[in-house]
Write a protein that holds these residues in place. Structure first.
Motif, short mmCIF file in Angstrom:
data_model
loop_
_atom_site.label_atom_id
_atom_site.label_comp_id
_atom_site.label_asym_id
_atom_site.label_seq_id
_atom_site.Cartn_x
_atom_site.Cartn_y
_atom_site.Cartn_z
N VAL A 249 0.86 -1.15 0.16
CA VAL A 249 -0.03 -0.22 -0.24
C VAL A 249 1.08 1.00 0.23
CG1 VAL A 249 -1.36 1.85 1.27
CG2 VAL A 249 -2.26 -1.66 1.09
N ILE A 250 0.92 1.88 -1.05
CA ILE A 250 2.03 3.21 -1.33
C ILE A 250 0.95 4.65 -1.10
CG2 ILE A 250 3.50 4.22 -3.03
CD1 ILE A 250 3.86 1.82 -3.83
N ALA A 251 0.99 5.00 -0.13
CA ALA A 251 0.35 6.51 0.29
C ALA A 251 1.02 6.96 1.48
CB ALA A 251 -1.09 5.82 0.64
N HIS B 105 -8.10 4.04 5.57
CA HIS B 105 -8.89 3.39 4.71
C HIS B 105 -8.06 2.41 3.78
CE1 HIS B 105 -12.83 2.96 2.78
NE2 HIS B 105 -11.82 3.14 1.68
N LEU B 106 -7.36 2.03 2.99
CA LEU B 106 -6.22 1.75 2.10
C LEU B 106 -6.10 -0.01 2.66
CD1 LEU B 106 -6.91 0.99 -0.78
CD2 LEU B 106 -4.70 2.15 -1.19
N PHE C 247 3.78 1.69 2.65
CA PHE C 247 5.22 2.74 2.31
C PHE C 247 4.65 3.91 2.33
CE2 PHE C 247 6.22 -1.44 0.96
CZ PHE C 247 7.05 -1.69 0.81
N SER C 248 4.99 4.98 3.17
CA SER C 248 3.89 5.80 3.53
C SER C 248 5.30 7.33 2.74
CB SER C 248 3.62 6.15 5.11
OG SER C 248 5.23 6.15 5.44
N ASN C 249 6.31 6.63 1.99
CA ASN C 249 6.96 7.53 0.75
C ASN C 249 7.68 9.29 2.45
OD1 ASN C 249 8.48 8.30 -0.84
ND2 ASN C 249 7.03 9.53 -1.53
N GLY D 116 2.90 -6.21 -6.56
CA GLY D 116 2.15 -5.51 -6.43
C GLY D 116 1.31 -4.42 -5.38
N GLY D 117 0.34 -3.83 -5.64
CA GLY D 117 -0.26 -3.15 -4.58
C GLY D 117 -1.05 -2.10 -5.51
N PHE D 118 -0.83 -1.55 -4.54
CA PHE D 118 -2.55 -0.12 -4.43
C PHE D 118 -1.94 0.94 -3.88
CE2 PHE D 118 -5.16 -4.02 -4.49
CZ PHE D 118 -5.65 -4.24 -5.33
N VAL D 119 -2.32 1.63 -4.34
CA VAL D 119 -2.10 3.42 -4.64
C VAL D 119 -2.62 4.45 -4.33
CG1 VAL D 119 0.22 2.61 -5.90
CG2 VAL D 119 -1.76 4.13 -6.91
N VAL D 120 -2.11 5.62 -3.90
CA VAL D 120 -3.53 6.38 -3.29
C VAL D 120 -2.97 7.89 -4.58
CG1 VAL D 120 -4.73 8.11 -1.90
CG2 VAL D 120 -4.40 6.02 -1.11
#
Length: 301
Positions: free
Chosen positions: A148-150, A158-159, A173-175, A224-228
């Protein structure tokens, strides 16, 4: 210049659904599209009843084919450059990049939105191994090692909780953005690891993510993953037509597609000002078209 009943700008599911409804109502409608719909990078679309797993372009091609039996419907592939209203005549003029002009009584804005990413490399993987909607792509990546990249804590919360439903092998991963101790403890209780270091690089081939490299030097395997993403409108047509916006930057409507500018309607992601599923966007297009047809009927009866 022939006068149309309605010009639909944008041939995504909202615009196509509206055009079909208007065509069946015997309205003279022209749909203009330049092929920049944001789901063009998507390999498969999911959650659309009877069309689960279809490629977005194939869905669009089927919809275009199903418009052909309606003689009052016309289609052009071009970019709209300007839309303005003649208040005295109560008519709209649409100009395109092909130096064409169209005249209509009603306008439906269905141009949707576009994504922006704080990490530019995400675009290389977006639609193939990185996604924004778990409902659309979670099933295909169930039980896989996901990221989860956000950067915003509310978005991360939420994600992550959503994606956890499809895979327990999850890393956040909060970058470079710190998270509250409360949230980190909650994630740790579910064995969800959090990396707050900035992302240096994404590694993979042909759109398939393999690992995420951090500025700290760590390189973490993920498939893989999900991003905002952040979202923006690709044009200023609503502003040009003096539509009113609310405090959140969304175009004000009556709930049935009518804006505060008489004769201007919106549908799909243009109305939501955020991402929407195909089936919901198509439903919004149908509803807006019903409003357009009703208004034309009452004005002319």
């Amino acid at each position: 210049m022939d006068k149309l009943d309605c010009i639909v700008i944008g041939a995504g599911p909202a615009g196509l659904s509206a055009t079909l409804t208007l065509g069946r109502a015997r309205r003279k409608v022209h749909i203009v599209d330049n092929g920049t719909n944001r789901n063009r990078v998507t390999q498969e679309s999911h959650g659309f009843l009877t069309r689960d797993g279809i490629k977005p372009q194939q869905l669009k091609d089927i919809a275009m084919e199903q418009l052909k039996p309606y003689p009052s419907v016309s289609i052009s592939k071009e970019t709209v450059t300007e839309v303005y209203k003649d208040d005295q005549k109560d008519l709209f003029t649409v100009h395109t990049s092909n130096n064409k002009s169209y005249l209509a009584e009603k306008i439906l804005l269905a141009t949707g939105i576009q994504e922006e990413f704080s990490i530019s490399q995400i675009k290389q993987y977006y639609g193939k191994s990185l996604f924004s909607c778990p409902y659309c792509d979670g099933w295909e990546h169930r039980d896989q090692p996901l990221a989860v990249i956000a950067e915003n804590e509310a978005h991360i919360t939420h994600l992550t909780k959503l994606v956890f439903n499809w895979s327990k092998d999850l890393i956040v991963f909060s970058n470079g953005h710190q998270l509250s101790n409360k949230l980190r403890n909650e994630f740790e209780s579910k064995n969800i690891k959090v990396y707050t270091a900035r992302i240096k690089n994404l590694h993979g081939e042909n759109g398939n993510l393999e690992s995420i490299e951090l500025e700290s030097g760590e390189n973490i395997f993920r498939s893989g993953g999900f991003v905002v993403p952040s979202f923006y409108s690709p044009n200023k047509f609503a502003e040009q037509l003096n539509c009113q916006f609310d405090e959140n930057g969304e175009i004000i409507t009556d709930g049935d597609g009518r804006t505060t500018t008489n004769g201007v309607y919106i549908a799909g992601e243009t109305e939501k000002a955020g991402p929407s599923s195909l089936i919901i966007a198509a439903a919004h297009g149908n509803k807006a078209a019903a409003s357009i047809n009703l208004d034309l009927t009452l004005e002319r009866f």
